[in-house]
Scaffold this motif. Structure first.
Motif: not given
Length: 654
Positions: A260-266
């Motif tokens: 899962e991707i949790a934050k912008t810029g990851e």
């Protein structure tokens, strides 16, 4: 235990009807022809850039796009549209020319190169499936609705470009047309072993499962209207769904993400492909993300920008989306990558190339949502209601004359009402509307006050002859709800809805109007094979989701005066719960009561098998899969309190 009827909104429909003497669709009236001709004069039809973009990068297409399941049932058939939609054919009188243009564009189908190493297959389903070429295999973005259509797309690209395995699947957001086909590309074991990565935005699974559970039955029935599921495929029926032609009808699956991707810029690198994510929760979906490919200077926009105005409130029903947040995230997109992007592409429609074109496009997409929000709120604060605002609000010329912000899916009229609803709710402030009469009661009063059904129909026919179809629909709605057996009233209501459908620029509006006319003429379906709960969806439910769903099925009249405590132990999850019926309400808690009225011990797997009708509750007890102690009769009484929904409830008739 009874099967949970979870309505996933866009699945197959095998329908039978009551015996009705069906009335055939009517031709376009002169008023409709004039309205559609006015569209031809008002919009820049000489601008052919979209057609160039929709064809750009074309590699190949199958001679026939008819996709079947392993039993031979057709789950997707583009051929039915080819008989009457073509690029060189002008819009028929029965179709809004702007919607017809959108259909012609979406019919540009097959395999396309977006940019080196980025490919799309379009019009194998409602959505696009995208293939990113890694060092060893394919990274697949948004694998359509049905496993059959996704597999057909994979087979076709491998046939054209050489066989490569799927190494990763990326879900851009939590709507079924962006994940349902995943099981046609990989298996649960592939994901569990790490052979295939499944990547999604944070909280994807929760939203993918829950959105259509609580209100699923009503949303599923409304989806029949929104997507024109029963409409014939011809010039007087279904021509386009706004985002694509229509929905496929396979058994949607769900591979649960293992990343899962949790934050912008990851950022992550998969098979040599670098990806940077922008989180956009609360825009087009509660869990959604855009993806930047720095190697390719390419930007994947999920469904946050398509070549249409999107929905702030979808007509099938959902929670109202936040137009202001949507706009702000698009502004963030411009700030993040607006100076770098050379191609943008997304899960519906066709791409756009060259930075000089993309940034102005993004700004108009951003501003269509902010304009709708700001102007609706401005008028709201001047005291206007949602209905009044929808009649007053007008786009500026730069948005009105822009093809990519036309209302093929969402519309300015219903989106402005959605903004009002988000802030103000259902009540418009008028005391007369605080406790107004329901439709059947008010309909009978209207007919009485207006001189009776015969007089009303006579007047309505005069209004129909003048082209006042919205008014005729309003009046005949009351006539039908006052006397559902009136063939004259139903026919005239159907005729008015039909002409409104012929004039509609929005694919869903056309479907809604024509589906209403269809049911008025043919009757409500009496039986069908609606696929309301796919096995993968049920297996992805948490106990809390299950219990919340049971709570909204509790019939308060049957539960009144009852007090029942039920302990449930899920052995495989090592989780224990108490269900409590009290005050005609069902609660669940992890704090188990010490002396329940009845207690069950089982695995969640067994619970799912019961829900999927792979075994009955009594069979599960008999073979030892469920152990029950206490008063079994009380548990049977609890089950009897749970409501079973009728999917085919009336919409356009009482």
């Amino acid at each position: 235990m009874k099967l949970l009827h979870l309505s996933v909104a866009m699945l197959s429909l095998a329908v039978s009807f009551e015996s009705f003497a069906a009335t055939q669709p009517k031709p376009a009236t002169d008023h409709t022809k004039q309205a559609n001709n006015a569209v031809l004069k008002a919009l820049p039809f000489n601008d052919k850039q979209d057609f160039e973009n929709a064809k750009r990068g074309f590699i190949a297409k199958p001679d026939v796009v008819t996709i079947k399941d392993d039993k031979g049932n057709v789950v997707w058939d583009l051929e039915q549209y080819k008989t009457y939609i073509s690029e060189d054919k002008p819009a028929p009188d029965t179709v809004n020319p702007s919607l017809w243009r959108n259909s012609q564009l979406v019919m540009q189908h097959g395999l396309f190169e977006v940019r080196e190493n980025i490919y799309q297959i379009r019009s194998f389903d409602l959505s696009n499936i995208t293939f990113i070429k890694g060092k060893t295999g394919w990274i697949v973005f948004d694998p359509l609705i049905s496993p059959e259509t996704a597999k057909a797309a994979l087979d076709f690209i491998n046939q054209q470009l050489g066989p490569r395995p799927v190494v990763a699947i990326v879900y851009s957001h939590s709507h079924i047309d962006h994940y349902g086909g995943a099981t046609g590309l990989a298996t649960v074991d592939d994901v569990a072993s790490g052979k295939v990565q499944v990547i999604a935005p944070e909280h994807f699974t929760e939203h993918a499962v829950s959105e259509n559970v609580i209100a699923g039955n009503a949303m599923g029935r409304r989806a029949v209207y929104m997507y024109g599921a029963l409409l014939p495929r011809n010039e007087k029926g279904g021509v386009n769904g706004g985002l694509g032609m229509t929905v496929s009808t396979g058994l949607a699956g769900l591979l649960v993400p293992n990343k899962e991707i949790a934050k912008t810029g990851e950022s992550i690198t998969v098979d040599g492909v670098d990806m940077v994510f922008q989180m956009t929760p609360g825009t087009e979906a509660p869990a959604e993300m855009n993806t930047w490919f720095p190697q390719f200077k390419a930007l994947w926009m999920a469904e946050n920008t398509t070549n249409t105005m999107h929905n702030i409130l979808t007509l099938r029903g959902a929670q109202v989306r936040d137009a202001l947040i949507w706009s702000s995230f698009l502004d963030e997109t411009i700030n993040l990558w607006g100076d770098k992007v050379e191609v943008k592409f997304q899960s519906h429609h066709w791409p756009l190339w060259d930075n000089k074109n993309i940034v102005p496009y993004f700004k108009k997409q951003r501003d269509i949502y902010k304009f709708t929000h700001d102007q609706s709120v401005r008028l709201m604060n001047q005291g206007y209601t949602g209905e009044e605002i929808s009649e007053m609000i007008k786009l500026p010329a730069e948005l009105e004359q822009n093809w990519a912000t036309r209302g093929y899916y969402g519309t300015l009229r219903h989106n402005s009402r959605a903004v009002y609803q988000r802030y103000m709710g259902w009540y418009d402030g008028n005391p007369a509307n605080l406790n107004n009469l329901p439709p059947e009661q008010v309909a009978k009063k209207y007919m009485e006050y207006m001189g009776g059904e015969k007089a009303v129909i006579t007047k309505a026919r005069d209004s129909f002859a003048k082209g006042e179809y919205r008014w005729v629909a309003e009046v005949m709605k009351h006539a039908v709800f006052a006397n559902v057996n009136s063939t004259e009233a139903k026919e005239l209501l159907a005729d008015s809805l039909e002409q409104l459908g012929y004039q509609a620029e929005s694919g869903p509006w056309r479907s809604v109007y024509l589906q209403g006319a269809y049911e008025l003429r043919n009757g409500i379906p009496s039986a069908g094979g609606t696929q309301t709960a796919t096995p993968d969806t049920i297996r992805a439910m948490t106990p809390e989701m299950l219990f919340d769903y049971l709570a909204v099925r509790l019939d308060s009249a049957k539960a009144e005066g009852k007090n029942i405590d039920i302990n449930i132990d899920f052995t495989d999850l090592k989780q224990k719960y108490t269900l409590t019926v009290e005050n005609a309400v069902l609660h669940h808690s992890k704090n188990q009561v010490k002396k329940p009225d009845v207690a069950l011990v089982m695995s969640m797997k067994t619970m799912n098998q019961i829900q999927l009708k792979e075994m009955t509750f009594d069979e599960a007890i008999k073979n030892g899969d469920v152990k029950i102690t206490g008063d079994k009769a009380l548990f049977s009484e609890f089950l009897a309190m749970l409501d079973d929904y009728n999917f085919w409830f009336n919409v356009v008739m009482p």
